[in-house]
Design a protein around this motif. Structure first.
Motif, PDB file in Angstrom:
ATOM      1  N   ASP A 176      70.745 -29.798  52.797  1.00  0.00           N
ATOM      2  CA  ASP A 176      70.112 -28.788  53.632  1.00  0.00           C
ATOM      3  C   ASP A 176      68.937 -28.432  53.001  1.00  0.00           C
ATOM      4  O   ASP A 176      69.064 -27.332  52.291  1.00  0.00           O
ATOM      5  N   GLY A 180      66.322 -26.607  53.895  1.00  0.00           N
ATOM      6  CA  GLY A 180      66.051 -25.114  54.190  1.00  0.00           C
ATOM      7  C   GLY A 180      66.782 -24.126  53.252  1.00  0.00           C
ATOM      8  O   GLY A 180      66.143 -23.389  52.843  1.00  0.00           O
ATOM      9  N   ALA A 181      67.975 -24.436  53.270  1.00  0.00           N
ATOM     10  CA  ALA A 181      68.666 -23.649  52.135  1.00  0.00           C
ATOM     11  C   ALA A 181      68.472 -23.673  50.989  1.00  0.00           C
ATOM     12  O   ALA A 181      68.575 -22.655  49.979  1.00  0.00           O
ATOM     13  N   ALA A 212      65.330 -24.362  49.677  1.00  0.00           N
ATOM     14  CA  ALA A 212      64.098 -23.478  49.490  1.00  0.00           C
ATOM     15  C   ALA A 212      64.520 -22.130  49.569  1.00  0.00           C
ATOM     16  O   ALA A 212      64.144 -21.189  48.785  1.00  0.00           O
ATOM     17  N   ASP A 213      65.613 -21.557  50.422  1.00  0.00           N
ATOM     18  CA  ASP A 213      66.013 -20.142  50.592  1.00  0.00           C
ATOM     19  C   ASP A 213      66.534 -19.711  49.221  1.00  0.00           C
ATOM     20  O   ASP A 213      66.621 -18.623  48.852  1.00  0.00           O
ATOM     21  N   ASP A 214      67.240 -20.685  48.203  1.00  0.00           N
ATOM     22  CA  ASP A 214      67.848 -20.457  47.121  1.00  0.00           C
ATOM     23  C   ASP A 214      66.972 -20.485  45.918  1.00  0.00           C
ATOM     24  O   ASP A 214      67.180 -20.614  44.821  1.00  0.00           O
ATOM     25  N   GLY A 215      65.497 -20.488  46.247  1.00  0.00           N
ATOM     26  CA  GLY A 215      64.613 -20.346  45.220  1.00  0.00           C
ATOM     27  C   GLY A 215      64.083 -21.532  44.426  1.00  0.00           C
ATOM     28  O   GLY A 215      63.456 -21.453  43.487  1.00  0.00           O
ATOM     29  N   ALA A 239      60.332 -28.132  54.534  1.00  0.00           N
ATOM     30  CA  ALA A 239      60.849 -26.793  53.958  1.00  0.00           C
ATOM     31  C   ALA A 239      59.725 -26.074  53.171  1.00  0.00           C
ATOM     32  O   ALA A 239      60.344 -25.305  52.425  1.00  0.00           O
ATOM     33  N   GLU A 257      72.332 -23.827  46.655  1.00  0.00           N
ATOM     34  CA  GLU A 257      72.723 -23.915  48.246  1.00  0.00           C
ATOM     35  C   GLU A 257      71.926 -24.966  48.929  1.00  0.00           C
ATOM     36  O   GLU A 257      70.984 -25.328  48.626  1.00  0.00           O
TER      37      GLU A 257
END
Length: 227
Positions: free
Chosen positions: A53, A55-56, A58-61, A90, A212
């Motif tokens: 995933d 996107g996840a 990227a959201d996890d830094g 992403a 993530e």
């Protein structure tokens, strides 16, 4: 009896502390970044990570990823196209890498890589992974390896118009010199401790990161994005 009990307690404390360090601190550890060199936390992935995933991620830094494209002269990672497209979607900086083997000519390996990962001016520089693991047990002479590495480097660099990023594990360099590739940008391994030599482009920190969007462990890296 009292001394024995104290010794048992101390052993338990040490064991529990080591377990907490290994299972809690290590997977979550991300070294501080030097913003002056554009450092970002990165990962390197292949089919072994399964469906990701992005996107996840990227959201996890995670700001960059090196993605396995090919191995030898006839293998293409079955998740490369999916990982390439979705990581880009992403907004993760992406690069492709090739796992070099000693069982096929370097020129053929370069052609396999370019078929799978054609030049992309928006991508990170392509990388070559040099390790003596896997199914290839052939051990040619140093001169033969020099020729195959040079053919691979020349063909890929001419196509991509970028110098190769070189990842050379000790298993490889203990038996072979990498010759002129010593002058290329280097992807180094130094577990947990920032390398003392400041001349690296990418640093592999460890193999046990929890990120993530990825089931299981993944390699954690630090990438310098400033040329």
């Amino acid at each position: 009896m009292r001394i024995t009990a104290i010794a048992v307690v101390l052993v338990l404390v040490i064991v529990l502390g080591a377990g907490a360090w290994w299972f809690r601190w290590v997977p979550e550890h991300r070294p501080p970044l030097d913003r002056a060199t554009g450092e970002v936390h990165a990962i390197d992935v292949s089919n072994h990570q399964g469906t990701i995933d992005w996107g996840a991620v990227a959201d996890d830094g995670i700001g960059a990823a090196m993605i396995k494209a090919t191995e030898g002269n006839d293998y293409a990672d079955p998740r490369f196209a999916e990982n390439w497209e979705q990581s880009g979607g992403a907004d993760i900086r992406r690069g492709a890498y090739h796992f070099f083997t000693l069982c096929s000519p370097g020129a053929e390996q370069a052609e396999n890589f370019l078929r799978t990962a054609p030049p992309d001016p928006q991508a990170l520089a392509p990388a070559v992974d040099l390790e003596l693991i896997g199914s290839c047990e052939k051990r040619p002479s140093q001169s033969s390896v020099d020729g195959d590495l040079e053919d691979f480097r020349r063909i890929v660099e001419e196509a991509w118009q970028r110098p190769l990023l070189v990842y050379a594990r000790g298993s490889f360099t203990s038996e072979y010199s990498i010759g002129a590739l010593d002058d290329n940008p280097q992807w180094v391994t130094n577990f947990f401790v920032r390398p003392l030599d400041d001349g690296w482009t990418m640093w592999q920190v460890h193999y046990f990161a929890k990120v993530e969007g990825i089931d299981g462990d993944v390699d954690l890296d630090v990438l310098r994005t400033e040329d």
